[in-house]
Design an enzyme around this catalytic site. Structure first.
Site, PDB file in Angstrom:
ATOM      1  CG  HIS A 209      -0.352   0.176   2.530  1.00 26.29           C
ATOM      2  ND1 HIS A 209       0.245  -0.853   3.188  1.00 26.29           N
ATOM      3  CD2 HIS A 209      -0.223   1.249   3.330  1.00 26.29           C
ATOM      4  CE1 HIS A 209       0.711  -0.436   4.350  1.00 26.29           C
ATOM      5  NE2 HIS A 209       0.450   0.853   4.468  1.00 26.29           N
TER       6      HIS A 209
HETATM    7  N1  UDP Z   1      -3.920  -6.190   8.818  1.00 28.71           N
HETATM    8  C1  UDP Z   1      -5.182  -6.765   8.906  1.00 28.71           C
HETATM    9  N2  UDP Z   1      -5.806  -7.156   7.762  1.00 28.71           N
HETATM   10  C2  UDP Z   1      -5.233  -7.043   6.525  1.00 28.71           C
HETATM   11  C3  UDP Z   1      -3.937  -6.472   6.434  1.00 28.71           C
HETATM   12  C4  UDP Z   1      -3.316  -6.042   7.601  1.00 28.71           C
HETATM   13  O1  UDP Z   1      -5.725  -6.912  10.007  1.00 28.71           O
HETATM   14  O2  UDP Z   1      -5.862  -7.424   5.528  1.00 28.71           O
HETATM   15  C5  UDP Z   1      -3.260  -5.728  10.053  1.00 28.71           C
HETATM   16  C6  UDP Z   1      -1.910  -6.330  10.332  1.00 28.71           C
HETATM   17  O3  UDP Z   1      -2.023  -7.532  11.079  1.00 28.71           O
HETATM   18  C7  UDP Z   1      -1.219  -5.226  11.123  1.00 28.71           C
HETATM   19  C8  UDP Z   1      -1.824  -3.955  10.558  1.00 28.71           C
HETATM   20  O4  UDP Z   1      -3.014  -4.331   9.894  1.00 28.71           O
HETATM   21  O5  UDP Z   1      -1.558  -5.328  12.493  1.00 28.71           O
HETATM   22  C9  UDP Z   1      -0.864  -3.251   9.623  1.00 28.71           C
HETATM   23  O6  UDP Z   1      -1.508  -2.195   9.051  1.00 28.71           O
HETATM   24  P1  UDP Z   1      -0.970  -1.451   7.744  1.00 28.71           P
HETATM   25  O7  UDP Z   1      -0.141  -2.378   6.932  1.00 28.71           O
HETATM   26  O8  UDP Z   1      -2.146  -0.815   7.104  1.00 28.71           O
HETATM   27  O9  UDP Z   1      -0.117  -0.260   8.354  1.00 28.71           O
HETATM   28  P2  UDP Z   1       1.417  -0.027   8.653  1.00 28.71           P
HETATM   29  O10 UDP Z   1       1.815  -0.991   9.723  1.00 28.71           O
HETATM   30  O11 UDP Z   1       2.180  -0.189   7.387  1.00 28.71           O
HETATM   31  O12 UDP Z   1       1.461   1.389   9.165  1.00 28.71           O
END
Ligand code: UDP
Length: 363
Positions: A209
């Protein structure tokens, strides 16, 4: 002590759940502490917000500012305007912000302009890549916050280098891992498991993303083609983030062993992760979870603000050039992936340490 907790986007919900649990335990223990939960509405889809509240037992927010959509600046401005009203109507002693999303930064600015103290959970992490909106959010938030709760010694060092007084920095561990450890026995098999006939260690989970991978004209297509080519025919499950979905429709990529699904709920997503051969991602939080679950993780980014997932954990940072995928997959498929270890204080008790520290400070 009155605390206002901010949550806006998916990774925030996972980080605040155990903090609220720790506050509730303190209330039961007779401590004079209360909280108000503010949802900025940055993520508003059912499967990016509501499902997390339900599964993780997060109370219904006291208010939803409904600031979804818009450009970075529009969203920042909308959150600031609405959060200022919220704080004036509901005075508080401390605003707690988590992570590095737009809501984290916008609410910090508003609170400080109203002379309210701010505690930043997951403070001090830096990718060094100022083209990432999250890096700007981190720098602004940490330049204004009063109390800094860090996930690693490296993050604490970053803050010291920035000139933060060591008395205001608390190395406590990782609240995202508090949630993972608490929920690990409750993971739920998602529908896609039987639909595709998935088998343990015989499929790959993919999430993308970041703008660097999904916004460009050809980048996303090139990456998907190479991942498919190097997958040795394994099924690839790709829960598609809303900001990636539009681009995927535009490029019209299909391949027989890649399954595009809606974002999964937390318990379903981590069920898939725990049983996967590997994860390919550009997420930050997922590299932390795979480190604790001991699952090989390939990160398609040039930098990481979470270096311990590489130096201690199971993560490898390979950049965004598709040609880096093949050598990495060769290591994976020859079963030579590093085993990894669990970073210091990622033990499921971080939120208690945070609330204990705040009570001691008697903000
Ligand atoms: N996650 C989820 N469902 C999904 C993809 C990710 O529950 O389909 C969870 C994942 O386990 C983690 C979090 O979302 O806890 C990560 O979010 P994201 O990748 O949007 O944000 P980032 O960590 O990159 O800021």
């Amino acid at each position: 002590m009155r605390i206002t907790i901010i949550a806006g986007a998916r990774p925030n919900f996972i980080k605040i759940a155990p903090i609220i649990d720790a506050i509730k335990v303190s209330i039961i223990g007779g401590i004079d502490i209360s909280y108000r939960l503010v949802h900025t509405g940055q993520h508003y889809d059912k499967n990016m917000s509501e499902s997390f509240f339900k599964q993780l037992g997060i109370p219904v927010p006291n208010v939803n500012l409904e600031c979804g959509g818009g450009t970075q600046a529009e969203q920042t401005a909308n959150i600031m305007i609405k959060f200022e009203c919220e704080l004036m109507e509901n005075p508080t002693d401390l605003v707690v912000v988590v992570g590095d999303v737009t809501s984290t930064m916008a609410c910090t600015i508003v609170a400080k302009k109203l002379n309210i103290k701010v505690a930043h959970v997951e403070a001090g992490i830096r990718s060094g890549d100022i083209t990432m909106p999250e890096e700007i959010n981190r720098i602004v938030t940490d330049s204004l916050s009063d109390y800094f709760f860090t996930t690693s010694r490296k993050a604490s060092e970053n803050l010291l280098k920035q000139g933060v007084d060591s008395k205001r920095i608390f190395f406590v561990g990782n609240t995202m891992i508090d949630t993972l450890i608490k929920q690990r026995t409750k993971f739920i098999q998602p529908e896609i498991w039987n639909l595709v006939g998935l088998e343990e260690k015989n499929y790959i989970v993919l999430t993308l993303h970041r703008p660097a991978n999904v916004d460009g004209e050809y980048k996303l297509k090139e990456l998907l083609e190479e991942i498919e080519k190097q997958s040795r025919g394994l099924n690839i499950i790709f829960p598609v983030h809303p900001r990636t979905a539009k681009k995927l429709t535009e490029i019209g990529f299909t391949c027989p062993n890649m399954y595009f699904v809606e974002p999964l709920s937390y318990l379903e997503f981590n069920y898939l992760v725990e049983k996967a051969k590997c994860i390919i991602t550009d997420s930050g939080g997922i590299t932390e979870e795979t480190t604790v679950l001991g699952i090989p993780c390939i990160t398609l980014r040039d930098s990481t603000e979470r270096p311990e997932t590489v130096t201690v954990g199971t993560n490898e940072l390979i950049g965004t050039d598709p040609s880096a995928i093949a050598p990495c997959m060769n290591i994976l498929f020859s079963d030579k992936w590093k085993k990894g270890d669990i970073p210091e204080l990622w033990d499921g008790k971080t939120s208690k340490r945070i609330i204990d520290a705040l009570i001691n400070l008697s903000v």
